[in-house]
Enzyme design. Structure first.
Site, short mmCIF file in Angstrom:
data_model
loop_
_atom_site.label_atom_id
_atom_site.label_comp_id
_atom_site.label_asym_id
_atom_site.label_seq_id
_atom_site.Cartn_x
_atom_site.Cartn_y
_atom_site.Cartn_z
N THR A 35 -32.29 23.04 26.11
CA THR A 35 -33.16 21.92 26.05
C THR A 35 -32.82 20.68 27.27
O THR A 35 -33.64 19.88 27.83
CB THR A 35 -32.56 20.85 24.78
OG1 THR A 35 -31.06 20.90 24.89
CG2 THR A 35 -33.02 21.12 23.24
N ALA A 121 -20.00 35.15 30.56
CA ALA A 121 -19.24 35.41 29.77
C ALA A 121 -20.31 33.41 28.96
O ALA A 121 -19.91 33.44 28.24
CB ALA A 121 -17.66 34.98 29.28
N GLY A 122 -20.86 33.29 29.99
CA GLY A 122 -21.77 32.16 29.78
C GLY A 122 -20.85 30.76 29.80
O GLY A 122 -20.67 30.17 28.92
N ASP A 170 -24.67 22.00 32.57
CA ASP A 170 -22.83 22.76 33.15
C ASP A 170 -22.48 22.43 33.94
O ASP A 170 -21.44 21.46 33.47
CB ASP A 170 -23.65 24.22 33.45
CG ASP A 170 -24.50 25.16 32.83
OD1 ASP A 170 -24.47 25.19 31.42
OD2 ASP A 170 -24.71 26.47 32.57
N TYR A 220 -35.27 34.12 31.11
CA TYR A 220 -34.78 33.44 31.61
C TYR A 220 -35.80 31.90 32.45
O TYR A 220 -36.65 30.66 31.56
CB TYR A 220 -33.97 32.54 32.40
CG TYR A 220 -32.98 31.03 32.35
CD1 TYR A 220 -32.25 30.46 31.74
CD2 TYR A 220 -33.41 30.13 33.56
CE1 TYR A 220 -31.96 29.15 31.68
CE2 TYR A 220 -32.68 29.24 34.10
CZ TYR A 220 -31.74 28.76 32.80
OH TYR A 220 -31.21 27.37 32.59
#
Length: 383
Positions: A35, A121-122, A170, A220
């Site tokens: 989002t 690992a995101g 992030d 992505y």
């Protein structure tokens, strides 16, 4: 364990100088996936695993980098910086490039990087690198970069030097995170509020699939393009629409559904996922963890079946936990195609869950399952 002293000692042994040291955490995202680059809402938190950057000035125009993870050195002249095939220096060099583009002056510098954010690992180790580098260089060269600019610089560094068209979540979570809080972030206005994360007998467990897919050249970027396509079609009748944030399901029904079923399904997920962020905040404020768990499961179903950014391993882990009432919910977290699932697990069930799920996962996929227990923590800071 990484400490300020251990970094200081290592830096001094490599560069024979006293460093400025900055810590920037990784992040989890409770809910609100894909989002952020659609100007929607997200609900991240900074975690107690971080990237550490140590820097000192040089007398020449050289940038000298040392990465502890790779035991690797990378050097380049300040006036010759460009993306490199080595990958890891790009997150640092991209930040230097963005700082220069703002007309701020940096000189040559030494930089040492270490961390305990698991790679791939995101958990956004890349954003942590960018934010830590930005603050470290701001301190070193007395640039006084405003705190709100730190995530913006990091995001643009990722766009230009890493080739990933990420949103700002992030970097924002890494910069502004607070212990025992989640950040409800409006990715358009960058307005945010802290929502208390009171887990009351539950804990957040990440199950790392140990499947790693690079995001730069995967679906992505295709999803970003599909969202843009839907916006173009909706704008034909609703010119006030700027991004998916402004789009409703009824608009998609009217303007997109008959043109392209796949674009419709993908973008409907984005609209519904943003709504789940608002719902999750209400559940947290009301202390309704059970309802929050249902939110997570609904999010995963959308990520897997509608947005199609999951993978067999993540789907298996989320399906597996549904049999246990002690696990309130789970979903894939991060950009997708691997990484971790985030799980809301009763404190006294954690060991039993791991004992049950780990051998089953190995038997099915031939991969070890890594368990990461995380707590919330504070954002980017000088040590």
């Amino acid at each position: 364990m990484i400490t300020k002293e251990s970094i200081q000692n290592k830096f001094t042994s490599i560069f024979q100088a006293e460093p400025i040291i900055v810590r920037s955490p990784g992040r989890i995202n409770i809910i609100g996936e894909h989002t952020d680059y659609n100007d929607g809402f997200v609900l991240p938190a900074a975690i107690d695993k971080a990237v550490y950057i140590a820097v000192s000035k040089r007398d020449d125009e050289l940038i000298s980098l040392y990465a502890e993870d790779y035991k690797a050195v990378y050097e380049i002249s300040l006036n010759a910086i460009a993306p490199t095939d080595l990958h890891w220096p790009n997150y640092i060099l991209g930040v230097v490039d963005q700082i220069q583009k703002r007309g701020l002056l940096v000189g040559g510098f030494n930089l040492y990087i270490d961390g305990d954010v698991p790679l791939g690992a995101g958990l956004s180790s890349s954003a942590a690198v960018e934010c830590a580098t930005t603050l470290a260089l701001s301190e070193l060269f007395e640039l006084n970069i405003p705190r709100l600019e730190i995530p913006k610089i990091g995001q643009l560094a990722e766009h230009t030097y890493a080739g990933v068209k990420c949103g700002i979540m992030d970097q924002f979570a890494s910069t502004f995170g607070k212990k025992d809080q989640v950040l409800k972030l409006d990715c358009r206005s960058l307005e945010y509020e802290y929502v208390p994360l009171i887990l009351d007998g539950y804990t957040i467990i990440l199950l790392n699939t140990n499947v790693k897919h690079a995001l730069g050249d995967t679906a992505y970027n295709k999803r970003v393009e599909q969202c843009k396509q839907a916006i173009d079609w909706v704008k034909e009748k609703y010119p006030e629409v700027v991004n998916m944030r402004d789009v409703s399901v009824s608009m998609l029904d009217e303007m997109v559904k008959d043109k392209d079923a796949e674009v419709y399904t993908k973008t409907r997920f984005v609209v519904e996922e943003s709504e789940r962020v608002h719902e999750a905040c209400e559940h947290l404020k009301a202390g309704n963890l059970k309802a929050l768990g249902q939110n997570l499961l609904a999010s995963h179903h959308g990520l897997s079946q509608e947005y199609e950014v999951s993978c067999a391993e993540s789907d298996y882990l989320v399906d597996f936990i549904k049999q246990f009432p002690e696990v309130l919910g789970a979903r894939q977290m991060g950009g997708g195609f691997g990484g971790c699932t985030i799980n809301l697990v009763k404190n006294d069930f954690v060991i039993a869950l791991i004992d049950k799920i780990s051998p089953e996962y190995f038997a099915k996929f031939g991969k070890e399952l890594t368990v990461i227990q995380v707590k919330t923590d504070d954002g980017t800071s000088v040590l």
